[in-house]
Design an enzyme around this catalytic site. Structure first.
Site, PDB file in Angstrom:
ATOM      1  N   TYR A  93       0.750  -1.280  -0.061  1.00 27.26           N
ATOM      2  CA  TYR A  93       0.048   0.049  -0.160  1.00 27.26           C
ATOM      3  C   TYR A  93       0.831   1.209   0.097  1.00 27.26           C
ATOM      4  O   TYR A  93       2.190   1.284   0.394  1.00 27.26           O
ATOM      5  CB  TYR A  93      -0.789   0.137   1.199  1.00 27.26           C
ATOM      6  CG  TYR A  93      -0.418   0.204   2.470  1.00 27.26           C
ATOM      7  CD1 TYR A  93      -0.193   1.480   2.892  1.00 27.26           C
ATOM      8  CD2 TYR A  93       0.128  -0.741   3.250  1.00 27.26           C
ATOM      9  CE1 TYR A  93       0.385   1.726   4.350  1.00 27.26           C
ATOM     10  CE2 TYR A  93       0.847  -0.730   4.723  1.00 27.26           C
ATOM     11  CZ  TYR A  93       0.871   0.484   5.116  1.00 27.26           C
ATOM     12  OH  TYR A  93       1.462   0.762   6.378  1.00 27.26           O
ATOM     13  N   CYS A  94       0.252   2.298  -0.473  1.00 25.89           N
ATOM     14  CA  CYS A  94       0.873   3.638  -0.562  1.00 25.89           C
ATOM     15  C   CYS A  94      -0.055   4.663   0.178  1.00 25.89           C
ATOM     16  O   CYS A  94      -0.925   4.224   0.928  1.00 25.89           O
ATOM     17  CB  CYS A  94       1.543   4.103  -1.794  1.00 25.89           C
ATOM     18  SG  CYS A  94       0.350   4.156  -2.873  1.00 25.89           S
ATOM     19  N   TRP A  95      -0.133   5.808  -0.236  1.00 26.87           N
ATOM     20  CA  TRP A  95      -0.822   7.022   0.285  1.00 26.87           C
ATOM     21  C   TRP A  95      -2.414   6.800  -0.054  1.00 26.87           C
ATOM     22  O   TRP A  95      -3.384   6.608   0.825  1.00 26.87           O
ATOM     23  CB  TRP A  95      -0.522   8.259   0.061  1.00 26.87           C
ATOM     24  CG  TRP A  95      -1.374   9.332   0.753  1.00 26.87           C
ATOM     25  CD1 TRP A  95      -2.313  10.049   0.199  1.00 26.87           C
ATOM     26  CD2 TRP A  95      -1.454   9.640   2.309  1.00 26.87           C
ATOM     27  NE1 TRP A  95      -2.970  11.230   0.784  1.00 26.87           N
ATOM     28  CE2 TRP A  95      -2.326  10.708   2.193  1.00 26.87           C
ATOM     29  CE3 TRP A  95      -0.729   9.292   3.170  1.00 26.87           C
ATOM     30  CZ2 TRP A  95      -2.928  11.282   3.474  1.00 26.87           C
ATOM     31  CZ3 TRP A  95      -1.169   9.806   4.546  1.00 26.87           C
ATOM     32  CH2 TRP A  95      -1.875  10.720   4.413  1.00 26.87           C
ATOM     33  N   TYR A 122      -3.318   3.657   2.289  1.00 22.84           N
ATOM     34  CA  TYR A 122      -3.295   3.990   3.624  1.00 22.84           C
ATOM     35  C   TYR A 122      -4.689   4.724   4.019  1.00 22.84           C
ATOM     36  O   TYR A 122      -5.106   4.654   5.181  1.00 22.84           O
ATOM     37  CB  TYR A 122      -2.116   5.046   3.937  1.00 22.84           C
ATOM     38  CG  TYR A 122      -2.313   5.838   5.458  1.00 22.84           C
ATOM     39  CD1 TYR A 122      -1.958   4.975   6.575  1.00 22.84           C
ATOM     40  CD2 TYR A 122      -2.885   7.137   5.599  1.00 22.84           C
ATOM     41  CE1 TYR A 122      -2.154   5.496   7.761  1.00 22.84           C
ATOM     42  CE2 TYR A 122      -2.965   7.488   6.998  1.00 22.84           C
ATOM     43  CZ  TYR A 122      -2.613   6.709   7.860  1.00 22.84           C
ATOM     44  OH  TYR A 122      -2.602   7.284   8.947  1.00 22.84           O
TER      45      TYR A 122
END
Length: 348
Positions: A93-95, A122
């Site tokens: 995952y990222c932002w 996130y």
């Protein structure tokens, strides 16, 4: 290929590991508990790309960003992923679940690994934490252990946990003992977690609790250091039955000196913290405390701090916020057998 979302909360599934590809700064503020950090853009690189995006053009930012991402992914491949087997299966995952996470996922999938990407990144996880903490704490029953500073509440809770009882140690999660002098020292003055990461850790612990069993908890304020308790938990704590622990003053002083040896070793730090009490007790009282520090009259200092500051403040807070104690237990000391005997007297 593995679906990106097999359930509403994919981070609760079993993966080989969970990978947070955001920068180290984003990761430090909050992350899914247990996730590792493999940034595809680090703090400086992310700031650089943002500046190029605003001052030059989005196209130039994407071009330079792609180069940096490729370099970082290549580094991760030759280091972190070098020994992964064919059945390796991570969640990434990222932002927002966008370019950073999909960049790494694309390369790993080309190798042949099954990879899941968290839809929404996130932000999806953070929204979930906030939603859960609005309602989940209310679904448990609590017993609140109260008592003046130094009565051994923390030691009792720790022993309860060792005996298999259900305990929520908020001070441990917050890395603070909930008072002026309460910053955790065990981790060499490590700072408290961020508010968001505290909430992530709290939710993780609550989800591991059995709703059919009572949770034992200490009579904390709604704020532990700089960390605030979720409103739902705080309201339920105030409504829960209290059991008061009492211990003679001399034993409390002895125990506190054993718990806080770092202030004896670093009196300058102690004086700095006591300085904050000057508006409440005046220059003369503060100077007296400083003199006792200089003369190493530690028992006298601790006893006076308890009588003048801690005990009155705690009693006011307890009377105002929590239910009257339905049971009071008098301890003579904090020896192991005494604590075990005390636990045996508590409601099950």
């Amino acid at each position: 290929m593995r679906s990106p979302l097999l359930r509403k909360e994919p981070w609760l599934e079993i993966y080989s590991e969970i990978i947070d590809v955001r920068s180290e700064g984003e990761y430090a503020e909050d992350r899914i508990p247990g996730a590792i950090n493999l940034p595809v853009l680090n703090n400086k690189e992310r700031a650089k790309i943002g500046t190029i995006y605003k001052q030059i053009s989005p196209f130039e930012a994407r071009k330079i960003g792609a180069s940096l991402v490729a370099q970082n992914i290549a580094h991760h491949l030759s280091s972190h992923f070098a020994d992964k087997k064919e059945d390796y299966c991570p969640l990434i995952y990222c932002w927002r679940g966008g370019q950073r996470s999909h960049s790494l996922a694309l390369v790993l999938r080309q190798i042949g690994w099954q990879v899941a990407v968290l839809d929404g990144g996130y932000q999806t996880y953070r929204n979930y934490v906030c939603e859960q903490l609005e309602t989940l704490p209310q679904q448990f029953n609590y017993n609140v252990l109260c008592g003046l500073t130094g009565t051994g509440k923390t030691q009792i809770l720790q022993r309860m946990l060792q005996q298999g009882m259900q305990v929520l140690d908020l001070e441990k999660l917050a890395q603070h003992r909930g008072s002026l002098l309460g910053q955790a020292w065990e981790n060499k003055l490590a700072s408290q977690p961020s508010q968001k990461y505290f909430e992530s850790l709290l939710l993780q612990q609550l989800q591991q609790c059995d709703r059919q069993k009572t949770i034992w908890i200490e009579s904390e304020s709604h704020k532990i250091g700089r960390i605030y308790l979720p409103q739902g938990l705080w309201e339920k704590m105030k409504q829960s039955p209290c059991i008061e622990i009492r211990l003679p003053l001399e034993e409390r002083v002895t125990g506190l000196l054993q718990q806080y040896p770092h202030f004896i070793e670093h009196p300058d730090i102690l004086k700095e913290k006591l300085q904050r009490l000057k508006p409440c007790y005046g220059k003369e009282k503060l100077q007296q405390w400083f003199e006792w520090c200089d003369r190493q009259q530690w028992r006298r200092l601790v006893e006076d701090l308890l009588r003048q500051h801690y005990d009155p403040a705690y009693q006011r807070s307890l009377n105002r916020l929590f239910q009257p104690a339905g049971q009071a237990i008098d301890l003579q000391d904090l020896e192991e057998q005494t604590i075990n005997d005390t636990i045996a007297m508590l409601p099950k």
